[in-house]
Write a protein that holds these residues in place. Structure first.
Motif, mmCIF file in Angstrom:
data_model
loop_
_atom_site.group_PDB
_atom_site.id
_atom_site.type_symbol
_atom_site.label_atom_id
_atom_site.label_comp_id
_atom_site.label_asym_id
_atom_site.label_seq_id
_atom_site.Cartn_x
_atom_site.Cartn_y
_atom_site.Cartn_z
ATOM 1 N N ASN A 31 0.977 -0.892 0.229
ATOM 2 C CA ASN A 31 -0.263 0.114 -0.282
ATOM 3 C C ASN A 31 0.884 0.952 -0.149
ATOM 4 O O ASN A 31 0.250 2.423 -0.656
ATOM 5 C CB ASN A 31 -0.850 -0.438 1.186
ATOM 6 N N MET A 32 1.659 1.890 0.745
ATOM 7 C CA MET A 32 2.981 1.997 0.945
ATOM 8 C C MET A 32 3.508 2.711 -0.581
ATOM 9 O O MET A 32 3.139 3.805 -0.917
ATOM 10 C CB MET A 32 3.836 2.543 1.761
ATOM 11 N N ILE A 33 3.871 1.919 -1.093
ATOM 12 C CA ILE A 33 4.428 1.338 -3.014
ATOM 13 C C ILE A 33 3.799 2.062 -3.825
ATOM 14 O O ILE A 33 4.009 3.317 -4.394
ATOM 15 C CB ILE A 33 4.986 0.503 -2.691
ATOM 16 N N SER A 34 2.608 2.062 -3.405
ATOM 17 C CA SER A 34 1.036 2.063 -4.579
ATOM 18 C C SER A 34 0.672 3.876 -4.609
ATOM 19 O O SER A 34 0.928 3.895 -5.237
ATOM 20 C CB SER A 34 -0.003 1.107 -4.139
ATOM 21 N N ASN A 35 0.828 3.952 -3.147
ATOM 22 C CA ASN A 35 0.057 5.784 -2.778
ATOM 23 C C ASN A 35 1.901 6.390 -3.652
ATOM 24 O O ASN A 35 0.959 6.932 -4.195
ATOM 25 C CB ASN A 35 0.358 5.528 -1.321
ATOM 26 N N ALA A 36 2.901 5.842 -3.055
ATOM 27 C CA ALA A 36 3.874 6.415 -3.560
ATOM 28 C C ALA A 36 3.595 7.305 -4.956
ATOM 29 O O ALA A 36 4.230 8.205 -5.329
ATOM 30 C CB ALA A 36 5.261 6.077 -3.314
ATOM 31 N N HIS A 37 3.438 5.416 -5.209
ATOM 32 C CA HIS A 37 3.027 5.628 -7.042
ATOM 33 C C HIS A 37 2.796 6.241 -7.402
ATOM 34 O O HIS A 37 2.598 7.488 -8.407
ATOM 35 C CB HIS A 37 3.273 4.457 -7.242
#
Length: 145
Positions: A31-37
């Motif tokens: 989720n953190m990676i997706s939001n940053a992306h």
């Protein structure tokens, strides 16, 4: 790579295990990676400016009893008036692009369930940093976790 995002990973050597279930913790990380992306893709960058996503992890606390993991991006950031709502169920700033408003709420619950904390720092148009802290588990204790 296809979105020209520089990924930097900085992990302290010999980090201990943390008190958490790996599959549920993986959900938080994704989720953190997706939001940053999404935040990095949504921002218009100057040609000389790099899109950056950083993950770092360190032992912290008076007795190094915690592990702090930070997720940083220099994307669109979060509006000041929205900072207090980002962990609320169904709150999203991306409804028009498919955001459900559940990712951060679920992530908050997962981290809380393991006795940890998750906080956010952000400045609109500049950066966002999510900070997760979880209890470290010593090696002999890990056998029973």
């Amino acid at each position: 790579e296809k979105d020209s995002i520089s990924v930097e990973i900085d992990l302290e050597p010999n980090l201990p295990l943390v008190r958490a279930d790996g599959s549920r913790l993986r959900q938080v990380v994704v989720n953190m990676i997706s939001n940053a992306h999404h935040a990095l893709k949504a921002k218009t960058f100057d040609p000389q400016e790099r899109k950056v996503f950083k993950i770092s992890a360190r032992r912290v606390g008076r007795k190094s009893e915690m592990v702090r993991v930070e997720f940083y991006d220099n994307g669109v950031g979060i509006k000041r008036e929205d900072l207090g709502k980002v962990f609320d169920p169904f709150f999203t700033t991306r409804r028009d692009t498919g955001g459900t408003g559940l990712g951060l709420s679920v992530s908050f619950g997962i981290i809380r369930d393991f006795g940890g904390t998750i906080t956010v720092e952000s400045e609109e148009g500049k950066f966002t940093r999510f900070i997760i802290e979880l209890s470290a588990v010593e090696a002999r204790e890990a056998e029973y976790v």
